[in-house]
Design a protein around this motif. Structure first.
Motif, short mmCIF file in Angstrom:
data_model
loop_
_atom_site.label_atom_id
_atom_site.label_comp_id
_atom_site.label_asym_id
_atom_site.label_seq_id
_atom_site.Cartn_x
_atom_site.Cartn_y
_atom_site.Cartn_z
N LEU A 190 0.83 -1.21 0.00
CA LEU A 190 0.00 0.00 0.00
C LEU A 190 0.85 1.26 0.00
CD1 LEU A 190 -2.68 -1.15 2.61
CD2 LEU A 190 -2.80 -1.27 0.12
N SER A 191 2.15 1.07 -0.30
CA SER A 191 3.12 2.17 -0.46
C SER A 191 3.50 2.85 0.85
CB SER A 191 2.58 3.23 -1.44
OG SER A 191 2.33 2.65 -2.70
N PHE A 192 3.45 2.11 1.96
CA PHE A 192 3.94 2.62 3.24
C PHE A 192 5.37 2.13 3.45
CE2 PHE A 192 -0.69 2.53 3.98
CZ PHE A 192 -0.88 3.86 4.33
N ASP A 193 6.20 2.96 4.07
CA ASP A 193 7.58 2.59 4.33
C ASP A 193 7.65 1.46 5.36
OD1 ASP A 193 10.23 2.96 6.05
OD2 ASP A 193 10.60 3.78 4.05
N ARG A 194 8.41 0.39 5.04
CA ARG A 194 8.45 -0.80 5.90
C ARG A 194 9.04 -0.48 7.28
NH1 ARG A 194 10.63 -5.91 2.75
NH2 ARG A 194 12.62 -4.87 3.01
N LEU A 195 10.01 0.38 7.32
CA LEU A 195 10.65 0.72 8.59
C LEU A 195 9.68 1.43 9.52
CD1 LEU A 195 13.30 0.68 10.19
CD2 LEU A 195 13.88 2.87 9.14
N TYR A 196 8.95 2.40 9.00
CA TYR A 196 8.00 3.15 9.82
C TYR A 196 6.85 2.26 10.30
CZ TYR A 196 10.41 7.34 8.16
OH TYR A 196 11.36 8.29 7.88
N VAL A 197 6.43 1.33 9.44
CA VAL A 197 5.34 0.42 9.81
C VAL A 197 5.76 -0.45 10.99
CG1 VAL A 197 4.00 -1.58 9.06
CG2 VAL A 197 4.27 0.38 7.54
N ILE A 199 7.89 0.26 13.29
CA ILE A 199 7.92 1.12 14.50
C ILE A 199 6.50 1.30 15.04
CG2 ILE A 199 8.39 3.45 15.34
CD1 ILE A 199 10.72 3.55 13.30
N ILE A 200 5.53 1.55 14.15
CA ILE A 200 4.13 1.73 14.57
C ILE A 200 3.59 0.46 15.22
CG2 ILE A 200 1.78 2.11 13.75
CD1 ILE A 200 3.00 3.96 11.61
N ILE A 201 3.88 -0.69 14.61
CA ILE A 201 3.43 -1.98 15.16
C ILE A 201 4.00 -2.19 16.56
CG2 ILE A 201 3.65 -4.49 14.93
CD1 ILE A 201 1.56 -3.29 13.13
N THR A 202 5.26 -1.83 16.74
CA THR A 202 5.90 -1.98 18.05
C THR A 202 5.20 -1.12 19.09
OG1 THR A 202 8.05 -2.38 16.98
CG2 THR A 202 8.07 -1.76 19.32
N ILE A 203 4.89 0.12 18.75
CA ILE A 203 4.21 1.03 19.69
C ILE A 203 2.83 0.50 20.06
CG2 ILE A 203 3.22 3.34 19.96
CD1 ILE A 203 5.53 4.36 18.15
N LEU A 204 2.06 0.05 19.08
CA LEU A 204 0.73 -0.49 19.35
C LEU A 204 0.79 -1.75 20.20
CD1 LEU A 204 -1.00 -0.03 15.87
CD2 LEU A 204 -1.43 1.26 17.96
N THR A 205 1.80 -2.58 19.96
CA THR A 205 1.99 -3.79 20.76
C THR A 205 2.25 -3.44 22.22
OG1 THR A 205 2.88 -4.98 18.84
CG2 THR A 205 3.33 -5.92 21.01
#
Length: 477
Positions: A190-197, A199-205
């Protein structure tokens, strides 16, 4: 470096082939068949009752023992089971084992429903309360409390084995890297940067897992029904748009289960054993029947009846594999996507795009995959945490949470490593999935042995419940 990775991947694959070889397939299906026969096709004749229990509100929950409602416990289990296996896992099974893998996936799920019923029944019967007053249970507890009195040494070995393998599966297998990989790759589509994604997953976890069981179950109750319904509706739409191909596709699935599948297009061909192995392994990866994971969630349910919770939990395998996985598989076969050179989520995306258009197909598959995978991450955090409690007590919870979050965050290094070293990404991804398969197989062994050893308890509780007699609902400590 690439030679080292290649040789390591070959070693991991050899270990997977050994663990998921004929003995494990026979054990999994054998226990499921044995339970099905002795429970008199309970998953067929009592499935309507199970679904009715699932959707019947219980006003008297406050008078029942447990931490969350039966529905919340099921949603927590489904959060962990409805994951990448339903999209990526099915595509991987069909891509390697051919359409026949879907037949064996269905067979494993059918008998797995009896297995799921039995293990979740035992989870409620033999559960305990920890030092905080929370209910804890699962294979490690019903092994210790159910087998320990007559076979203490065997019980100790099996219980510790399961707890250790459960932690490994949560941290290094089904709970972290396979799911994060799928989230990151879907977001990348979906054209999102893998690195930023990552980081976001880590925060939500961090936010959800530190909230404990109630936060996890509340999240699951909101997300699981929504994501499941959206995905099912979309699959049905794809199938309806290709109605004329259904008879041919069903024939191909059944015939390919009992005969080698010839190479066609991007498909390299498959033997009967490959179809059976991939179908059963990916089916178990998806619905986790026999692994002993779902009983960990079931043990927290507010219920006084082990049989009722077993029936409710049994619907998880029906929803996960017989409905969602089969719909995914049928879309792959009916659209011809399985013969392409695509793998994993790309294959499923191709099937949806062919029927719904590029944009809609791309967004539906990848958004569903992100939701499926993320709920599995938080669900397996809960499972592994309960294994930690069994081994180390509640004092092990905080160190484990920190470790789990670090493992989720460490996927950043994998992303950077693959990019910096030009590693063949398929090799890295396949190795991650294979490690998850190995961890699952190691969990299944002690649990299946325990189910067989406790078969009399399962049959007696079931007989008492359906004959109108009140069985002993929980172990009296």
């Amino acid at each position: 470096m690439n030679d080292f990775i290649k040789s390591t991947a070959e070693f991991i694959q050899a270990a997977d082939d050994f663990i998921w070889g004929l003995p494990m397939l026979v054990l999994l299906l054998g226990v499921g068949i044995f339970l099905t026969v002795n429970l008199k096709l309970l998953q067929v004749f009592h499935l309507p009752n199970a679904i009715k229990l699932l959707f019947t509100p219980h006003k008297e929950h406050h008078s029942k023992k447990g931490d969350v409602t039966s529905f919340a416990a099921l949603c927590t289990a489904l959060a962990a089971t409805i994951g990448t296996g339903n999209i990526v896992g099915v595509a991987t099974a069909v891509g390697i084992g051919g359409p026949g893998a879907l037949f064996w996936m269905f067979v494993a799920a059918f008998f797995g429903m009896a297995t799921k019923y039995a293990e979740c029944l035992l989870a409620v019967k033999f559960r305990e309360q920890d030092s905080r007053g929370h209910f804890v249970g699962g294979p490690m507890f019903y092994i210790r409390n159910g087998i320990g009195s007559s076979h203490p040494k065997t019980a100790k070995i099996l219980a510790v084995m399961f707890a250790v393998f459960g932690i490994v599966a949560g941290c290094m297998g089904i709970g972290t890297y396979t799911q994060i990989n799928s989230v990151v790759e879907a977001a990348n589509q979906l054209s999102f940067d893998r690195l930023y994604v990552t980081i976001i997953i880590t925060i939500l976890t961090i936010i959800i897992t530190y909230g404990g069981l109630r936060t996890i179950s509340k999240t699951a109750q909101k997300v699981v029904p929504f994501m499941g319904i959206i995905y099912i509706i979309t699959c049905v739409l794809v199938i309806l748009l290709n109605l004329e191909k259904i008879p041919e596709s069903l024939y191909l699935i059944i015939s390919s289960a009992f005969a080698p599948t010839q190479a066609i297009g991007g498909f390299a061909g498959a033997t009967i054993m490959m179809a059976m192995q991939k179908g059963v392994a990916r089916g178990i990866f998806s619905n986790e029947a026999g692994l002993g994971s779902a009983p960990i969630a079931a043990a927290s349910a507010k219920t006084n009846s082990p049989v009722e919770q077993g029936l409710i939990s049994m619907t998880g395998t029906f929803i996960d594999t017989i409905i969602i996985c089969m719909l995914t598989g049928l879309t792959l076969v009916i659209t011809g996507a399985w013969t392409s050179d695509k793998t994993g989520v790309a294959m499923t995306t191709l099937a949806f795009q062919g029927a719904l258009g590029n944009e809609i197909g791309l967004y539906v598959v990848n958004i569903c995959l992100i939701l499926f995978a993320f709920t599995t991450i938080i669900g397996w955090n809960f499972y592994a945490e309960r294994c930690v409690i069994f081994l180390f007590g509640v004092k092990g919870i905080r160190p484990f949470k920190i470790l789990y979050i670090l493992l989720v965050a460490s996927y950043i290094l994998i992303v950077l490593f693959v990019d910096m070293n030009n590693v063949a990404e398929n090799t890295a991804i396949n190795a991650i999935w294979t490690i998850a398969d190995i961890a699952n197989g190691l969990m299944a062994f002690p649990n299946l042995v325990a189910l067989f050893m406790l078969r009399k308890v399962i049959f007696e509780e079931t007989r008492k419940f359906f004959s109108g007699k009140k069985g002993c609902s929980e172990l009296q400590n």
